[in-house]
Design a protein around this motif. Structure first.
Motif, mmCIF file in Angstrom:
data_model
loop_
_atom_site.group_PDB
_atom_site.id
_atom_site.type_symbol
_atom_site.label_atom_id
_atom_site.label_comp_id
_atom_site.label_asym_id
_atom_site.label_seq_id
_atom_site.Cartn_x
_atom_site.Cartn_y
_atom_site.Cartn_z
ATOM 1 N N UNK A 192 0.835 -1.207 0.000
ATOM 2 C CA UNK A 192 0.000 0.000 0.000
ATOM 3 C C UNK A 192 0.869 1.255 0.000
ATOM 4 N N UNK A 193 1.903 1.218 0.889
ATOM 5 C CA UNK A 193 2.822 2.368 0.931
ATOM 6 C C UNK A 193 3.554 2.521 -0.392
ATOM 7 N N UNK A 194 3.925 1.359 -0.977
ATOM 8 C CA UNK A 194 4.645 1.411 -2.248
ATOM 9 C C UNK A 194 3.759 1.983 -3.345
ATOM 10 N N UNK A 195 2.502 1.529 -3.342
ATOM 11 C CA UNK A 195 1.576 2.047 -4.359
ATOM 12 C C UNK A 195 1.398 3.554 -4.229
ATOM 13 N N UNK A 196 1.437 4.027 -2.972
ATOM 14 C CA UNK A 196 1.313 5.475 -2.768
ATOM 15 C C UNK A 196 2.602 6.209 -3.129
ATOM 16 N N UNK A 197 3.758 5.531 -2.924
ATOM 17 C CA UNK A 197 5.044 6.199 -3.158
ATOM 18 C C UNK A 197 5.453 6.188 -4.624
ATOM 19 N N UNK A 198 4.962 5.193 -5.377
ATOM 20 C CA UNK A 198 5.388 5.077 -6.772
ATOM 21 C C UNK A 198 5.104 6.331 -7.603
ATOM 22 N N UNK A 199 3.920 6.923 -7.471
ATOM 23 C CA UNK A 199 3.698 8.156 -8.256
ATOM 24 C C UNK A 199 4.705 9.251 -7.904
ATOM 25 N N UNK A 200 5.003 9.381 -6.591
ATOM 26 C CA UNK A 200 5.979 10.397 -6.183
ATOM 27 C C UNK A 200 7.354 10.075 -6.734
ATOM 28 N N UNK A 201 7.694 8.747 -6.730
ATOM 29 C CA UNK A 201 8.992 8.337 -7.269
ATOM 30 C C UNK A 201 9.077 8.632 -8.759
ATOM 31 N N UNK A 202 8.001 8.348 -9.454
ATOM 32 C CA UNK A 202 7.997 8.620 -10.892
ATOM 33 C C UNK A 202 8.131 10.122 -11.159
ATOM 34 N N UNK A 203 7.442 10.908 -10.306
ATOM 35 C CA UNK A 203 7.554 12.365 -10.469
ATOM 36 C C UNK A 203 8.962 12.850 -10.187
ATOM 37 N N UNK A 204 9.584 12.270 -9.135
ATOM 38 C CA UNK A 204 10.954 12.670 -8.798
ATOM 39 C C UNK A 204 11.919 12.267 -9.899
ATOM 40 N N UNK A 205 11.670 11.079 -10.486
ATOM 41 C CA UNK A 205 12.541 10.607 -11.573
ATOM 42 C C UNK A 205 12.442 11.537 -12.776
ATOM 43 N N UNK A 206 11.236 11.955 -13.095
ATOM 44 C CA UNK A 206 11.052 12.881 -14.220
ATOM 45 C C UNK A 206 11.734 14.220 -13.934
ATOM 46 N N UNK A 207 11.572 14.688 -12.686
ATOM 47 C CA UNK A 207 12.201 15.965 -12.313
ATOM 48 C C UNK A 207 13.716 15.849 -12.377
ATOM 49 N N UNK A 208 14.245 14.678 -11.931
ATOM 50 C CA UNK A 208 15.694 14.466 -11.965
ATOM 51 C C UNK A 208 16.199 14.452 -13.396
ATOM 52 N N UNK A 209 15.459 13.791 -14.274
ATOM 53 C CA UNK A 209 15.874 13.729 -15.677
ATOM 54 C C UNK A 209 15.826 15.113 -16.337
ATOM 55 N N UNK A 210 14.948 15.981 -15.820
ATOM 56 C CA UNK A 210 14.831 17.334 -16.394
ATOM 57 C C UNK A 210 15.832 18.323 -15.790
ATOM 58 N N UNK A 211 16.523 17.885 -14.720
ATOM 59 C CA UNK A 211 17.474 18.769 -14.035
ATOM 60 C C UNK A 211 18.702 19.019 -14.920
ATOM 61 N N UNK A 212 19.165 20.301 -14.972
ATOM 62 C CA UNK A 212 20.352 20.635 -15.766
ATOM 63 C C UNK A 212 21.337 21.436 -14.929
ATOM 64 N N UNK A 213 22.463 21.769 -15.527
ATOM 65 C CA UNK A 213 23.517 22.489 -14.797
ATOM 66 C C UNK A 213 23.047 23.862 -14.332
ATOM 67 N N UNK A 214 22.217 24.497 -15.123
ATOM 68 C CA UNK A 214 21.709 25.815 -14.731
ATOM 69 C C UNK A 214 20.886 25.729 -13.464
#
Length: 247
Positions: A162-184
């Motif tokens: 249950x916790x994992x199911x709740x955390x997965x969307x946040x993890x996916x969002x963090x992964x997308x944000x990390x991939x969008x992160x740049x040097x600037x």
């Protein structure tokens, strides 16, 4: 004499106990024939009815005796054979019974030993049965404990899922944000003297994951690492050390 001669001649081939008996039977045939003749005369004198006695009647008397004797001898022979066979059977049966008694007497010690062995075996089986019942109770108790542990484990698993199911969307969002992160973006973050609360909390978590001090100075050093983004992207999130998780 003629009647006696005829009866003796007819009875000559009949084997009796002795010659005297043969002669006595021959005379008896004569006496019977003569007595019938006298009775016939008396019958006629009283009732006036004639009954004819012929030589053939005399021969029939002798033949009837011979035939009756043969039949009785046959009956006697059959009865005698039956009696002999019966006696033989009884003798054989007695012999078999005696043999069986002797064998049974010989088997008595063996039977006694087998009986004692069987009694001991039954006692051993009963003892093992009691032990098996004890083991069964222990196994049942352990099985109940295992079932309880399994249920608890399943509950923990379900809760974690249950916790994992709740955390997965946040993890996916963090992964997308990390991939969008740049040097600037990194340069901008490093430029904060006092970072916003959300940025500060995020970098504090990043420092903990990278096993660095959880303060802003350490965070800026981490941000200055040219491999910072690659470290975050390649971070083994499935094998986080226990001490890191506890922090």
């Amino acid at each position: 004499d003629a009647l006696l001669s005829v009866s003796e001649q007819y009875l000559a081939n009949v084997k009796l106990e002795s010659e005297e008996i043969n002669k006595a039977v021959a005379r008896a045939c004569v006496d019977v024939h003569l007595s019938i003749t006298k009775a016939n005369e008396l019958f006629y004198s009283e009732l006036r009815r004639k009954y004819y006695i012929t030589p053939k009647s005399y021969l029939d008397l002798i033949n009837m005796y011979v035939q009756l004797l043969a039949e009785k001898r046959e009956e006697y022979s059959v009865s005698r054979d039956r009696l002999v066979n019966g006696l033989n059977k009884l003798t054989q049966t007695n012999e078999v019974v005696d043999t069986m008694k002797e064998e049974l007497n010989k088997l008595q010690p063996i039977l006694k030993e087998k009986s004692e062995s069987t009694t001991k075996l039954i006692a051993q089986v009963e003892k093992e049965k009691e032990e098996a019942e004890k083991v069964k109770k222990v196994v049942s108790a352990e099985a109940a404990e295992v079932d309880k542990s399994t249920a608890e484990t399943q509950a923990i698993k379900d809760d974690a899922q249950k916790d994992l199911d709740q955390a997965l969307p946040a993890l996916e969002g963090a992964t997308k944000a990390l991939n969008a992160l740049n040097k600037g973006d990194i340069t901008e973050i490093k430029g904060f003297k006092n970072p916003p609360p959300l940025v500060g909390m995020t970098m504090e978590v990043v420092c903990i994951l990278l096993q660095q001090k959880a303060d802003w100075d350490s965070a800026k050093k981490v941000l200055s690492d040219i491999q910072f983004i690659n470290k975050l992207i390649g971070y083994d999130k499935d094998n986080i050390p226990e001490k890191v998780i506890k922090q």
